[in-house]
Design a protein around this motif. Structure first.
Motif, PDB file in Angstrom:
ATOM      1  N   LEU A  12       0.810  -1.208   0.000  1.00 23.10           N
ATOM      2  CA  LEU A  12       0.000   0.000   0.000  1.00 23.10           C
ATOM      3  C   LEU A  12       0.847   1.263   0.000  1.00 23.10           C
ATOM      4  CD1 LEU A  12      -2.805   1.275   0.143  1.00 23.10           C
ATOM      5  CD2 LEU A  12      -2.698   1.054   2.640  1.00 23.10           C
ATOM      6  N   ALA A  13       1.960   1.267   0.738  1.00 21.21           N
ATOM      7  CA  ALA A  13       2.779   2.480   0.856  1.00 21.21           C
ATOM      8  C   ALA A  13       3.335   2.921  -0.499  1.00 21.21           C
ATOM      9  CB  ALA A  13       3.919   2.249   1.842  1.00 21.21           C
ATOM     10  N   ARG A  14       3.830   1.975  -1.287  1.00 17.16           N
ATOM     11  CA  ARG A  14       4.375   2.343  -2.603  1.00 17.16           C
ATOM     12  C   ARG A  14       3.252   2.681  -3.595  1.00 17.16           C
ATOM     13  NH1 ARG A  14       8.787  -1.612  -4.882  1.00 17.16           N
ATOM     14  NH2 ARG A  14       7.265  -3.199  -4.223  1.00 17.16           N
ATOM     15  N   GLN A  15       2.096   2.065  -3.444  1.00 13.77           N
ATOM     16  CA  GLN A  15       0.952   2.460  -4.267  1.00 13.77           C
ATOM     17  C   GLN A  15       0.574   3.909  -3.989  1.00 13.77           C
ATOM     18  OE1 GLN A  15      -2.396  -0.174  -3.853  1.00 13.77           O
ATOM     19  NE2 GLN A  15      -1.179  -2.010  -4.234  1.00 13.77           N
ATOM     20  N   GLN A  16       0.565   4.281  -2.721  1.00 11.85           N
ATOM     21  CA  GLN A  16       0.240   5.660  -2.353  1.00 11.85           C
ATOM     22  C   GLN A  16       1.277   6.632  -2.887  1.00 11.85           C
ATOM     23  OE1 GLN A  16      -0.076   4.896   1.886  1.00 11.85           O
ATOM     24  NE2 GLN A  16      -2.304   5.119   1.828  1.00 11.85           N
ATOM     25  N   ALA A  17       2.544   6.242  -2.835  1.00 12.84           N
ATOM     26  CA  ALA A  17       3.603   7.099  -3.363  1.00 12.84           C
ATOM     27  C   ALA A  17       3.459   7.284  -4.863  1.00 12.84           C
ATOM     28  CB  ALA A  17       4.973   6.508  -3.021  1.00 12.84           C
ATOM     29  N   ALA A  18       3.181   6.188  -5.571  1.00 13.38           N
ATOM     30  CA  ALA A  18       2.998   6.269  -7.020  1.00 13.38           C
ATOM     31  C   ALA A  18       1.790   7.132  -7.371  1.00 13.38           C
ATOM     32  CB  ALA A  18       2.843   4.866  -7.612  1.00 13.38           C
ATOM     33  N   ALA A  19       0.714   6.993  -6.584  1.00 17.14           N
ATOM     34  CA  ALA A  19      -0.483   7.807  -6.820  1.00 17.14           C
ATOM     35  C   ALA A  19      -0.195   9.274  -6.594  1.00 17.14           C
ATOM     36  CB  ALA A  19      -1.615   7.346  -5.905  1.00 17.14           C
ATOM     37  N   SER A  20       0.609   9.585  -5.591  1.00 18.57           N
ATOM     38  CA  SER A  20       0.948  10.979  -5.285  1.00 18.57           C
ATOM     39  C   SER A  20       1.658  11.639  -6.461  1.00 18.57           C
ATOM     40  CB  SER A  20       1.832  11.033  -4.034  1.00 18.57           C
ATOM     41  OG  SER A  20       2.188  12.365  -3.732  1.00 18.57           O
ATOM     42  N   VAL A  21       2.585  10.908  -7.067  1.00 20.40           N
ATOM     43  CA  VAL A  21       3.302  11.433  -8.230  1.00 20.40           C
ATOM     44  C   VAL A  21       2.407  11.412  -9.470  1.00 20.40           C
ATOM     45  CG1 VAL A  21       5.232  11.028  -9.810  1.00 20.40           C
ATOM     46  CG2 VAL A  21       5.566  10.798  -7.341  1.00 20.40           C
ATOM     47  N   GLY A  22       1.710  10.311  -9.665  1.00 12.84           N
ATOM     48  CA  GLY A  22       0.943  10.124 -10.889  1.00 12.84           C
ATOM     49  C   GLY A  22      -0.315  10.958 -10.990  1.00 12.84           C
ATOM     50  N   GLN A  23      -0.962  11.272  -9.857  1.00 12.20           N
ATOM     51  CA  GLN A  23      -2.219  12.017  -9.927  1.00 12.20           C
ATOM     52  C   GLN A  23      -2.016  13.400 -10.545  1.00 12.20           C
ATOM     53  OE1 GLN A  23      -5.279  10.638  -9.018  1.00 12.20           O
ATOM     54  NE2 GLN A  23      -6.055  12.421 -10.115  1.00 12.20           N
ATOM     55  N   GLY A  24      -0.923  14.062 -10.162  1.00 10.01           N
ATOM     56  CA  GLY A  24      -0.635  15.366 -10.745  1.00 10.01           C
ATOM     57  C   GLY A  24      -0.358  15.277 -12.234  1.00 10.01           C
ATOM     58  N   LEU A  25       0.386  14.239 -12.634  1.00 10.39           N
ATOM     59  CA  LEU A  25       0.672  14.050 -14.059  1.00 10.39           C
ATOM     60  C   LEU A  25      -0.593  13.754 -14.849  1.00 10.39           C
ATOM     61  CD1 LEU A  25       3.868  11.808 -13.693  1.00 10.39           C
ATOM     62  CD2 LEU A  25       3.786  14.239 -14.287  1.00 10.39           C
ATOM     63  N   LEU A  26      -1.481  12.952 -14.254  1.00 10.31           N
ATOM     64  CA  LEU A  26      -2.717  12.576 -14.922  1.00 10.31           C
ATOM     65  C   LEU A  26      -3.611  13.798 -15.158  1.00 10.31           C
ATOM     66  CD1 LEU A  26      -4.531  10.202 -15.927  1.00 10.31           C
ATOM     67  CD2 LEU A  26      -5.471  10.104 -13.603  1.00 10.31           C
ATOM     68  N   VAL A  27      -3.813  14.586 -14.115  1.00 10.52           N
ATOM     69  CA  VAL A  27      -4.686  15.758 -14.252  1.00 10.52           C
ATOM     70  C   VAL A  27      -4.052  16.809 -15.158  1.00 10.52           C
ATOM     71  CG1 VAL A  27      -5.768  17.657 -12.998  1.00 10.52           C
ATOM     72  CG2 VAL A  27      -5.846  15.346 -12.073  1.00 10.52           C
ATOM     73  N   ALA A  28      -2.729  16.955 -15.094  1.00 10.31           N
ATOM     74  CA  ALA A  28      -2.052  17.905 -15.981  1.00 10.31           C
ATOM     75  C   ALA A  28      -2.242  17.507 -17.445  1.00 10.31           C
ATOM     76  CB  ALA A  28      -0.568  17.970 -15.642  1.00 10.31           C
ATOM     77  N   ARG A  29      -2.186  16.202 -17.707  1.00 16.75           N
ATOM     78  CA  ARG A  29      -2.374  15.727 -19.084  1.00 16.75           C
ATOM     79  C   ARG A  29      -3.804  15.989 -19.554  1.00 16.75           C
ATOM     80  NH1 ARG A  29       0.012  15.816 -23.385  1.00 16.75           N
ATOM     81  NH2 ARG A  29      -2.016  16.411 -24.195  1.00 16.75           N
ATOM     82  N   TYR A  30      -4.775  15.694 -18.697  1.00 13.99           N
ATOM     83  CA  TYR A  30      -6.164  15.978 -19.044  1.00 13.99           C
ATOM     84  C   TYR A  30      -6.395  17.475 -19.228  1.00 13.99           C
ATOM     85  CZ  TYR A  30      -8.164  11.301 -18.299  1.00 13.99           C
ATOM     86  OH  TYR A  30      -8.506   9.969 -18.403  1.00 13.99           O
ATOM     87  N   THR A  31      -5.810  18.290 -18.344  1.00 10.34           N
ATOM     88  CA  THR A  31      -5.991  19.739 -18.431  1.00 10.34           C
ATOM     89  C   THR A  31      -5.486  20.267 -19.763  1.00 10.34           C
ATOM     90  OG1 THR A  31      -5.806  19.981 -16.020  1.00 10.34           O
ATOM     91  CG2 THR A  31      -5.408  21.949 -17.352  1.00 10.34           C
ATOM     92  N   ALA A  32      -4.300  19.816 -20.164  1.00  4.96           N
ATOM     93  CA  ALA A  32      -3.721  20.263 -21.437  1.00  4.96           C
ATOM     94  C   ALA A  32      -4.546  19.778 -22.619  1.00  4.96           C
ATOM     95  CB  ALA A  32      -2.284  19.763 -21.550  1.00  4.96           C
ATOM     96  N   SER A  33      -5.051  18.545 -22.531  1.00  6.59           N
ATOM     97  CA  SER A  33      -5.799  17.985 -23.645  1.00  6.59           C
ATOM     98  C   SER A  33      -7.157  18.668 -23.808  1.00  6.59           C
ATOM     99  CB  SER A  33      -5.984  16.480 -23.446  1.00  6.59           C
ATOM    100  OG  SER A  33      -6.472  15.873 -24.621  1.00  6.59           O
ATOM    101  N   PHE A  34      -7.873  18.880 -22.710  1.00 10.68           N
ATOM    102  CA  PHE A  34      -9.172  19.557 -22.785  1.00 10.68           C
ATOM    103  C   PHE A  34      -9.021  21.027 -23.157  1.00 10.68           C
ATOM    104  CE2 PHE A  34     -11.054  15.993 -20.372  1.00 10.68           C
ATOM    105  CZ  PHE A  34     -12.253  15.866 -21.073  1.00 10.68           C
TER     106      PHE A  34
END
Length: 368
Positions: A70-92
């Motif tokens: 769980l700890a590494r999943q949370q770490a990956a989510a912390s990094v990835g969530q910003g990248l995911l929303v940034a990608r959607y923001t740029a695309s929309f």
């Protein structure tokens, strides 16, 4: 599709990322092209439930596969969530559409005030022309309060926002009557009742290893939504444009039930009981058959550590969970209430004890 005004769309990690982790910009743009165009005329409102945060964070953190701890999943989510929303923001932004991020945990949704806030936020984002993108808050969610997969989250969000249709997008273009990679299997175009799939062996998560779901979770999510009065289209992300055009693609699940009170659906499918109350036979009949509130006099025993407002299981004398509800007392308070009338408790302990242990409005029957 033509009749649906408000639509919830769920897309899985495997449809947005590479197998090694990291976002695939072309795949994200292709999805956004479909979603943005579907609401361009102002006739439709769309909410996106997007997986991909953990998968997007794998490559930046040097992780080759989705971690199990769980700890590494949370770490990956912390990094990835910003990248995911940034990608959607740029695309929309190519369509002049603003994005609004909504992160949820199941604990948020089982509590009255939090549930109301989530509903109000999503409604306001849609009213203001923003595009809501919902995900589980993986950075803080624990095993005890996780939805388990975003397919189930999508079904519950569809109910939360009064959606007319749920669209589940994955890497498979529908439910098949066998392994779709083998010759001779065919796509099941319609499901009118759960019995229609009784003979079908449903597959699990794919080989990419970046998501948690599979066809099992998608079919279960479709059943949850359909039972709540929401029809479902299950198809692949590459066929999203065909789906929004009303084409013959994927598997269509007809609505099988009626809409119920919002929080009861969340309570049944998204809450994690923090303890249990064992009821006597009379209380079981009253709660299950007459749908009454649970009073202290009907309780035989209590287990677990919980506080007022937590979800708890209501069990019969055999230990079977017959209902689930939000409790009005802390676990440590209940032993002194067991088997006593509310009038007696109010006279001895005060007026605040003259109330239900679980109110019928905060209770869902599991086994009628």
């Amino acid at each position: 599709m033509g009749e649906a005004r408000r639509i919830v769309v769920k897309v899985g990690s495997s449809s947005l990322t590479t197998a090694a982790g990291g976002l695939d910009a072309d795949r994200v743009d292709a999805l956004v092209d479909v979603l943005a165009k579907s609401r361009s005329g102002g006739e439709k409102e769309v909410v996106l439930v997007s997986s991909g945060a953990i998968a997007a964070g794998l490559a930046p953190l040097g992780l080759r596969r989705r971690p199990k701890d769980l700890a590494r999943q949370q770490a990956a989510a912390s990094v990835g969530q910003g990248l995911l929303v940034a990608r959607y923001t740029a695309s929309f932004a190519r369509y002049g559409v603003r994005v609004g991020q909504v992160l949820l945990t199941s604990d948020d949704m089982s509590r009255r005030a939090h549930h109301r806030n989530a509903s109000r936020t999503l409604d306001k984002l849609l009213a203001m022309g923003a595009f809501p993108i919902v995900n589980e808050n993986d950075t803080v969610a624990t095993d005890e309060i996780r939805f388990g997969d975003n397919d189930r989250l999508a079904a519950l969000v569809a109910h939360l926002v009064h959606a007319d249709l749920l669209v589940l997008l994955s890497d498979v273009d529908g439910v098949y009557d066998g392994d779709p990679s083998r010759p001779g299997t065919s796509r099941i175009a319609e499901v009118r009742a759960p019995e229609d799939l009784a003979h079908v062996e449903i597959g699990s998560a794919g080989k990419a290893g970046v998501g948690t779901g599979g066809m099992v979770t998608k079919v279960e999510a479709a059943r949850i939504a359909a039972a709540a009065g929401i029809p479902v289209v299950l198809t692949s992300a590459v066929h999203a444009a065909d789906a929004f055009a009303g084409g013959d693609t994927g598997t269509f699940f007809h609505a099988t039930g009626k809409r119920s009170a919002h929080r009861l659906l969340w309570l049944q499918h998204a809450s994690a009981p923090q303890g249990s109350l064992t009821l006597d036979d009379g209380a079981v009949r009253a709660v299950v058959e007459r749908r009454t509130s649970l009073l202290p006099a009907g309780i035989a025993s209590v287990e677990g550590e919980f506080v007022a407002g937590d979800p708890v299981e209501l069990r019969d004398a055999r230990g079977r969970a017959v209902a689930r509800g939000l409790v009005n007392f802390d676990a440590k308070e209940i032993p002194q209430l067991i088997g006593r009338s509310t009038r007696e408790l109010a006279r001895e302990l005060g007026a605040e004890y003259e109330r239900e242990v679980v109110h019928r409005d905060d209770l869902v029957i599991l086994h009628p």
